[in-house]
Design a protein around this motif. Sequence first.
Motif, PDB file in Angstrom:
ATOM      1  N   VAL A   1      -1.662   9.903  10.275  1.00  0.00           N
ATOM      2  CA  VAL A   1      -1.194  10.662   9.150  1.00  0.00           C
ATOM      3  C   VAL A   1      -1.078  10.126   7.815  1.00  0.00           C
ATOM      4  CG1 VAL A   1      -0.223  12.523  10.473  1.00  0.00           C
ATOM      5  CG2 VAL A   1       1.323  10.865   9.532  1.00  0.00           C
ATOM      6  N   CYS A   2      -0.864   8.800   7.705  1.00  0.00           N
ATOM      7  CA  CYS A   2      -0.510   7.970   6.299  1.00  0.00           C
ATOM      8  C   CYS A   2      -1.847   8.306   5.573  1.00  0.00           C
ATOM      9  CB  CYS A   2      -0.499   6.775   6.546  1.00  0.00           C
ATOM     10  SG  CYS A   2      -0.085   5.882   5.097  1.00  0.00           S
ATOM     11  N   PRO A   3      -1.699   8.762   4.201  1.00  0.00           N
ATOM     12  CA  PRO A   3      -2.830   9.364   3.267  1.00  0.00           C
ATOM     13  C   PRO A   3      -3.383   7.950   2.783  1.00  0.00           C
ATOM     14  CG  PRO A   3      -0.687   9.945   2.539  1.00  0.00           C
ATOM     15  CD  PRO A   3      -0.633   9.458   4.046  1.00  0.00           C
ATOM     16  N   VAL A   4      -2.716   6.770   2.756  1.00  0.00           N
ATOM     17  CA  VAL A   4      -3.363   5.916   2.035  1.00  0.00           C
ATOM     18  C   VAL A   4      -3.741   4.694   2.924  1.00  0.00           C
ATOM     19  CG1 VAL A   4      -2.216   6.154  -0.199  1.00  0.00           C
ATOM     20  CG2 VAL A   4      -1.084   4.811   1.647  1.00  0.00           C
ATOM     21  N   GLY A   5      -3.468   5.071   4.308  1.00  0.00           N
ATOM     22  CA  GLY A   5      -3.741   3.921   5.528  1.00  0.00           C
ATOM     23  C   GLY A   5      -3.049   2.608   5.496  1.00  0.00           C
ATOM     24  N   ALA A   6      -1.642   3.008   5.190  1.00  0.00           N
ATOM     25  CA  ALA A   6      -0.687   1.709   4.820  1.00  0.00           C
ATOM     26  C   ALA A   6      -0.350   1.222   6.329  1.00  0.00           C
ATOM     27  CB  ALA A   6       0.583   2.102   3.983  1.00  0.00           C
ATOM     28  N   ILE A   7      -0.362   1.947   7.319  1.00  0.00           N
ATOM     29  CA  ILE A   7       0.174   1.883   8.744  1.00  0.00           C
ATOM     30  C   ILE A   7      -1.079   1.183   9.744  1.00  0.00           C
ATOM     31  CG2 ILE A   7       1.461   2.216  10.671  1.00  0.00           C
ATOM     32  CD1 ILE A   7       2.934   4.565   8.750  1.00  0.00           C
ATOM     33  N   SER A   8      -0.847  -0.074  10.218  1.00  0.00           N
ATOM     34  CA  SER A   8      -1.981  -0.388  11.144  1.00  0.00           C
ATOM     35  C   SER A   8      -1.373  -0.520  12.406  1.00  0.00           C
ATOM     36  CB  SER A   8      -2.460  -1.907  10.464  1.00  0.00           C
ATOM     37  OG  SER A   8      -1.680  -2.728  10.138  1.00  0.00           O
TER      38      SER A   8
ATOM     39  N   GLU B   1       0.742  -1.306   0.001  1.00  0.00           N
ATOM     40  CA  GLU B   1      -0.123  -0.026  -0.098  1.00  0.00           C
ATOM     41  C   GLU B   1       0.947   1.195   0.220  1.00  0.00           C
ATOM     42  OE1 GLU B   1      -3.708   0.529   0.277  1.00  0.00           O
ATOM     43  OE2 GLU B   1      -3.645  -1.669   0.006  1.00  0.00           O
ATOM     44  N   CYS B   2       2.094   1.227   0.700  1.00  0.00           N
ATOM     45  CA  CYS B   2       2.819   2.422   0.860  1.00  0.00           C
ATOM     46  C   CYS B   2       3.343   2.982  -0.276  1.00  0.00           C
ATOM     47  CB  CYS B   2       4.025   2.046   1.676  1.00  0.00           C
ATOM     48  SG  CYS B   2       5.167   3.284   2.017  1.00  0.00           S
ATOM     49  N   THR B   3       3.159   4.348  -0.405  1.00  0.00           N
ATOM     50  CA  THR B   3       3.626   4.853  -1.718  1.00  0.00           C
ATOM     51  C   THR B   3       5.047   5.722  -1.544  1.00  0.00           C
ATOM     52  OG1 THR B   3       2.428   7.143  -1.073  1.00  0.00           O
ATOM     53  CG2 THR B   3       1.159   5.339  -2.315  1.00  0.00           C
ATOM     54  N   GLN B   4       5.605   5.544  -0.346  1.00  0.00           N
ATOM     55  CA  GLN B   4       6.641   6.295   0.110  1.00  0.00           C
ATOM     56  C   GLN B   4       6.670   7.630  -0.034  1.00  0.00           C
ATOM     57  OE1 GLN B   4      10.432   4.425  -0.594  1.00  0.00           O
ATOM     58  NE2 GLN B   4       9.761   2.200  -0.888  1.00  0.00           N
ATOM     59  N   CYS B   5       5.669   8.103   0.247  1.00  0.00           N
ATOM     60  CA  CYS B   5       5.401   9.652   0.372  1.00  0.00           C
ATOM     61  C   CYS B   5       6.073  10.320   1.429  1.00  0.00           C
ATOM     62  CB  CYS B   5       4.047  10.008   0.529  1.00  0.00           C
ATOM     63  SG  CYS B   5       3.512   9.712   2.129  1.00  0.00           S
ATOM     64  N   LYS B   6       6.551   9.657   2.361  1.00  0.00           N
ATOM     65  CA  LYS B   6       7.255  10.245   3.552  1.00  0.00           C
ATOM     66  C   LYS B   6       6.540  10.902   4.499  1.00  0.00           C
ATOM     67  CE  LYS B   6      11.997  10.053   1.460  1.00  0.00           C
ATOM     68  NZ  LYS B   6      13.108  10.571   1.193  1.00  0.00           N
ATOM     69  N   THR B   7       5.134  11.006   4.439  1.00  0.00           N
ATOM     70  CA  THR B   7       4.500  11.855   5.522  1.00  0.00           C
ATOM     71  C   THR B   7       4.695  11.293   6.866  1.00  0.00           C
ATOM     72  OG1 THR B   7       2.672  12.140   3.688  1.00  0.00           O
ATOM     73  CG2 THR B   7       2.121  12.701   5.909  1.00  0.00           C
ATOM     74  N   CYS B   8       4.833   9.895   7.034  1.00  0.00           N
ATOM     75  CA  CYS B   8       4.864   9.611   8.372  1.00  0.00           C
ATOM     76  C   CYS B   8       6.389   9.694   8.934  1.00  0.00           C
ATOM     77  CB  CYS B   8       4.651   7.852   8.450  1.00  0.00           C
ATOM     78  SG  CYS B   8       5.777   7.003   7.140  1.00  0.00           S
ATOM     79  N   TRP B   9       7.217   9.873   8.045  1.00  0.00           N
ATOM     80  CA  TRP B   9       8.633  10.101   8.410  1.00  0.00           C
ATOM     81  C   TRP B   9       8.694  11.583   8.864  1.00  0.00           C
ATOM     82  CZ3 TRP B   9      12.245  13.690   5.924  1.00  0.00           C
ATOM     83  CH2 TRP B   9      13.540  13.488   6.303  1.00  0.00           C
TER      84      TRP B   9
HETATM   85  S1  SF4 Z   1       2.715   7.937   5.130  1.00  0.00           S
HETATM   86 FE1  SF4 Z   1       1.945   5.885   4.551  1.00  0.00          FE
HETATM   87  S2  SF4 Z   1       2.430   5.991   2.201  1.00  0.00           S
HETATM   88 FE2  SF4 Z   1       3.439   7.816   3.052  1.00  0.00          FE
HETATM   89  S3  SF4 Z   1       5.600   6.708   3.260  1.00  0.00           S
HETATM   90 FE3  SF4 Z   1       4.491   6.359   5.459  1.00  0.00          FE
HETATM   91  S4  SF4 Z   1       3.624   4.372   5.303  1.00  0.00           S
HETATM   92 FE4  SF4 Z   1       4.490   5.009   3.160  1.00  0.00          FE
END
Ligand code: SF4
Lengths: 96, 212
Positions: free
Chosen positions: A80-87, A40-48
């Motif tokens: 904050v993950c825009p695609v809900g990739a983190i549970s 699911e992760c798009t590597q957008c770095k929002t979580c980072w």
């Molecule tokens: S915020 Fe979500 S989609 Fe973006 S890098 Fe983190 S896990 Fe991936």
Amino acid sequence: MSKVYKQVPFAAIVPSPTVANEGMVTGNWRYLRPVVDKAECTQCKTCWVFCPDACVNMSADEGVSFNLKYCKGCGVCSNVCPVGAISRVPELDFEE
Amino acid sequence: MTLAVAIDAKMQEVTVWTRGVTLAKEARDTATLLAKAGKQEGKYVQSFDNYVDLPDRIGVPVKSYARLSPEPIETYYEYENYHPDVVVLAEETLVKGNDILKGAKPGCVVVINTARKPETLIKWISPKAELPKVKALACIDANVLGAGVMLTFDGTEGAGDDTKIGAGVGAAIAGAVAKVTGFVKLESLVDIAENKTAVRQGWENVSIMPLG
Ligand code: SF4
Ligand code: SF4
């Protein structure tokens, strides 16, 4: 005199820990562990950007991973993950 | 040997571990209820939070204490329970990554608020060297007990405390601890707790696994 003055750090600024602070290990605050779904992760770095403890690691090969020694399980990354990739999974579901 | 062991040989020490802010009130209630119930039975008691842990933060491991003794307690100036007879975990994950058995007395009892089986939790109990001192591991699923479920910010970081003592999960946990240890009677707990059903349910539903 001026040289000595320049050596004095500005206000109360201290060198930041560049890697980790052994005196403040926050991993045992966590009862829900963040788990990323790499499909699911798009590597957008929002979580980072948002992790208050700089516990999100980004690598070109591996994508997102978490520093579990310090991750306190606050769930900000998952929120904050825009695609809900983190549970968030109960910590006791993991052996380690 | 700490002062407490030297001068208060008959004193029983209860240490309740919990999570900062969200569950702090409930752990404080468990400790307070046990102490007040003991007082009602004519025992000498003390109950207080771990000062070093405060101010707490959400999720931080923090501790509340109770002390009960048939004799006057001389230990006034030790602000932690260094040798617990009972270790209570108000939240199950505390079993992982915390030295909950540090300083535990031989024959000590561990009580955990969890839906999991005692057998599955034992592998995390730390420090391992102290495990032979544990007489029994008891589990109580206080979070599912009827009206006993409550999370509150009351009484934390200067917030006012509107809830009565023992209105939530802390009451059920106190009931479980009373049954496993025999430190106080069920009736004394029921008498003073706000949520009397939760106390009784905690007493009835605790599952005990003897060890060693
Ligand atoms: S915020 Fe979500 S989609 Fe973006 S890098 Fe983190 S896990 Fe991936
Ligand atoms: S749960 Fe909180 S501390 Fe852990 S990685 Fe996510 S944002 Fe960072």
